[in-house]
Design a protein around this motif. Structure first.
Motif, PDB file in Angstrom:
ATOM      1  N   CYS A 129       9.155  -8.285  -5.786  1.00 31.63           N
ATOM      2  CA  CYS A 129       8.689  -9.658  -6.007  1.00 31.63           C
ATOM      3  C   CYS A 129       8.457  -9.838  -7.495  1.00 31.63           C
ATOM      4  O   CYS A 129       7.543  -9.234  -8.057  1.00 31.63           O
ATOM      5  CB  CYS A 129       7.404  -9.938  -5.229  1.00 31.63           C
ATOM      6  SG  CYS A 129       6.760 -11.577  -5.621  1.00 31.63           S
ATOM      7  N   CYS A 132       4.989 -11.416  -8.705  1.00 33.86           N
ATOM      8  CA  CYS A 132       3.865 -10.484  -8.592  1.00 33.86           C
ATOM      9  C   CYS A 132       4.167  -9.162  -9.293  1.00 33.86           C
ATOM     10  O   CYS A 132       3.287  -8.319  -9.408  1.00 33.86           O
ATOM     11  CB  CYS A 132       3.544 -10.170  -7.140  1.00 33.86           C
ATOM     12  SG  CYS A 132       3.000 -11.572  -6.202  1.00 33.86           S
ATOM     13  N   CYS A 146       7.300 -12.152   0.051  1.00 33.35           N
ATOM     14  CA  CYS A 146       6.261 -11.272  -0.493  1.00 33.35           C
ATOM     15  C   CYS A 146       4.955 -11.458   0.281  1.00 33.35           C
ATOM     16  O   CYS A 146       4.490 -12.582   0.436  1.00 33.35           O
ATOM     17  CB  CYS A 146       6.059 -11.599  -1.964  1.00 33.35           C
ATOM     18  SG  CYS A 146       4.583 -10.886  -2.684  1.00 33.35           S
ATOM     19  N   CYS A 149       2.257 -13.250  -2.203  1.00 38.37           N
ATOM     20  CA  CYS A 149       2.351 -14.621  -2.697  1.00 38.37           C
ATOM     21  C   CYS A 149       3.235 -15.503  -1.827  1.00 38.37           C
ATOM     22  O   CYS A 149       3.288 -16.716  -2.027  1.00 38.37           O
ATOM     23  CB  CYS A 149       2.860 -14.645  -4.138  1.00 38.37           C
ATOM     24  SG  CYS A 149       4.609 -14.244  -4.267  1.00 38.37           S
TER      25      CYS A 149
END
Ligand SMILES: [Zn+2]
Length: 648
Positions: A129, A132, A146, A149
């Motif tokens: 991701c 992140c 993810c 998030c």
């Protein structure tokens, strides 16, 4: 002379991909209050914050804006520092991961772990991701999204270096067990334990696609994974492995890493595993705070509800924002930030309780004893009571700050402030003045001044500017120590008490700004309608006997586990603690709450409904809630109570 006790506190280093929002201000304000409180107690404090500047996301944003990454982060970091100055954040150092000494240490640590065999080369194939900067396994994602998030993850396959994280699963679990203060609050401990127990894989700690990063010292086409880079800030800022490691020797291990709950994994699994691999002591406590939701909704750019702390400071001042964040939100849980509740707090606590006490006291001094505090009459019963209450409030304040309950610490202090207002009402100094009982009048005003002096000390970490102003009004120096607060009758007779502008003017909210929620229009309806309405309610509502009400058993339960039920976006399966027993509850609150935010929460439940089967699962109690869909809200006691407590 003895060495002063040290206190090393850190915030996360923030990612300069955009301006900071109220969530960052929240974390940093708490850290600042803890830093200031420990300085007040005479500790030697080191307070660190900073910025986490490497990684693919920064690289992409900078490129999109036609800048090089360093230029881009420089301007954002300047805005971080400007905000911290406005919020009165008293940090001792601001670390940037682009600082030379930081980059050098990250490379040294990578090298040491490689030589020890804790970092090795292999091939990484998996999911990443980018927002992140986090690696994920297929099974950890939610349909390719993810889990942190919710954005889609990318597939990557490349030659990479790996950190033997798996080796530290057992040592970490043991460490948690032996150091119950390490991972707080308790709900997060359970999450992290189950994360480790679900299987800890070795961690990929290098990328080749990312050029904006620190390169692997012996293989420069690889750059070091940003999280490996970032967490090292906590010791690079102290000069670890440099010619001058005085700060490291003095302050490490940290007393408190304060972080948001979404990055607990990096701070309680990866970072401690790296420290174990380096044979270094682990931080004493990592505390994961909750998120701020805005007017009941999660803050996000797409919703357009991101709150800029600068605008709030413009409108209300830094002290009021600091007070609200520490007083309104239960540290460790998610909390709601709304304009209405902010204004309510400012008006009730700051303008009314505290502001009035100062205003009344200083006005009466101006009227009756404008030159100086005169000789005092003897202390009587009401003064002795107030002295006892002050002692209790201070003891509670300190204990509650230390147990990470600043919201309750402030409430204890406000019990004293509100009591002092009542004391003024009941001793009626204006009557004493009329009767020319000056020794008694002097004693009464002095006693309220004394409460204000004590409050000014305790409020120094929370409202640094206002507390200093109160002290100046009392003829005291702005500097103070916690010990001074514990003295009763510490305000010097002879001081001149000054009258000043109100510290916290009441905020009169313009109706228009409040939005369309107020029922003002209904009230304006004709008299006939107005009188009809209440009658209608009485008639249509079936009434019950008190005994009927008693048949319903309402209790407070603490939610232990929560998970979504497959095939439903609304239903959650919960396990709730009732003190003497546990119950399984199937609740239709999944649109309003994520399972994570419910764990550890206290809710009101009906315990004596006949069990029902929902989607094959037996529901053994019912959660009380109001609203519907995503606006639904459960009822949470105003302060924590024992699981199983009867509501009634
Ligand atoms: Zn993500």
């Amino acid at each position: 002379m003895n060495h002063k006790e040290t206190f090393y506190i850190t915030t996360p280093i923030y990612y300069p991909s955009a301006k900071l929002h109220i969530g960052h201000a929240y974390c940093t304000t708490i850290a600042d209050a803890y830093a200031r409180f420990n300085r007040l107690r005479g500790k030697d404090v080191f307070f660190l914050t900073g910025s986490d500047e490497h990684g693919q996301k920064i690289q992409r944003i900078a490129e999109a804006q036609g800048m090089n990454p360093k230029e881009y982060v420089d301007q954002i970091v300047a805005s971080f520092k400007a905000l911290w100055e406005r919020l009165n954040i008293s940090y001792d150092d601001f670390i940037r991961t682009t600082d030379k000494h930081h980059e050098v240490l990250v490379q040294k640590i990578f090298q040491i772990l490689y030589e020890k065999g804790d970092i090795y080369k292999s091939t990484y194939k998996g999911l990443y991701c980018t927002p992140c900067e986090a690696f994920w396994l297929e099974r950890q994602t939610n349909d390719g999204k993810c889990p942190d998030c919710g954005r889609p993850v990318e597939e990557v396959e490349e030659e990479s270096y790996f950190f033997r994280l798996s080796k530290y699963a057992e040592p970490l679990l043991n460490y948690y067990k032996e150091h119950p203060e390490f991972l707080q609050p308790a709900a997060r401990l359970k999450e992290m334990e189950s994360f480790i127990k679900s299987g800890l894989e070795d961690l990929c700690v290098s990328r080749t696609a990312v050029t904006w990063g620190i390169s692997v010292p012996f293989d420069p086409k690889h750059s070091i994974y940003v999280w490996f880079d970032a967490v090292v800030n906590y010791i690079s800022a102290l000069g670890y492995l440099t010619n001058d490691d005085t700060l490291y020797k003095k302050y490490w291990p940290a007393d408190l890493h304060l972080v948001g709950k979404e990055i607990m994994r990096f701070h309680t699994i990866i970072w401690p595993a790296m420290l174990l691999a380096l044979d270094l002591p682990l931080p004493k406590t990592v505390f994961g705070h909750g998120w701020l939701v805005i007017e009941g909704e999660k803050m996000s750019k797409s919703k357009g509800n991101v709150v800029d702390p600068n605008l709030l400071i413009d409108e209300f001042g830094a002290d009021a924002i600091r007070y609200f964040l520490l007083r309104e939100i239960t540290l460790g849980s998610d909390g709601n930030f709304s304009r209405d509740s902010l204004i309510r707090r400012i008006n009730a606590d700051l303008a009314n309780d505290l502001g009035n006490l100062i205003h009344r006291t200083s006005s009466m001094y101006e009227k009756y004893f404008p030159e100086a505090i005169p000789e005092l009459g003897a202390e009587e019963e009401p003064e002795k009571e107030l002295a006892e209450l002050a002692k209790k409030a201070l003891a509670e304040f300190e204990t509650l700050i230390d147990s990470y309950e600043p919201q309750n610490a402030l409430e204890s202090l406000w019990v004293l402030i509100r009591r002092a207002n009542k004391y003024l009402d009941s001793t009626a100094p204006w009557t004493l003045a009329k009767n020319k009982d000056y020794p008694r009048l002097a004693r009464v005003l002095y006693t309220v001044g004394e409460v204000l002096r004590i409050a000014s000390v305790a409020l120094t970490p929370i409202l640094p500017t206002s507390a200093a102003k109160i002290r100046v009004q009392l003829g005291l120096s702005a500097d103070c120590t916690w010990e001074e607060a514990k003295v009763w009758n510490g305000l010097p007779v002879g001081n001149r008490i000054l009258k000043a502008e109100p510290l916290f003017p009441r905020i009169e909210e313009d109706e228009k700004e409040k939005g369309p929620v107020k029922p003002a229009k209904e009230v304006k309806s004709t008299k006939a309608e107005a009188t009809k309405k209440p009658e209608a309610t009485v008639v249509t509502e079936e009434q019950i006997e008190f005994d009927d009400f008693l048949k319903v058993h309402l209790k407070v339960a603490t939610i232990l586990t929560a998970e979504r039920i497959k095939g439903s976006d609304k239903l959650l399966r919960l396990e709730a603690d009732l003190g003497t027993e546990k119950r399984q509850i199937v609740a239709g609150i999944g649109k309003a709450y994520s399972p994570e935010e419910l764990i550890g929460k206290q809710v009101a439940i009906v315990t004596n409904l006949k069990p029902r089967k929902i989607m094959g699962l037996e529901s053994q109690a019912m959660i009380i809630a109001a609203g519907d869909g995503s606006t639904l809200a459960v009822f949470n006691p105003e302060k924590p109570v024992k699981a199983g407590s009867i509501i009634g």
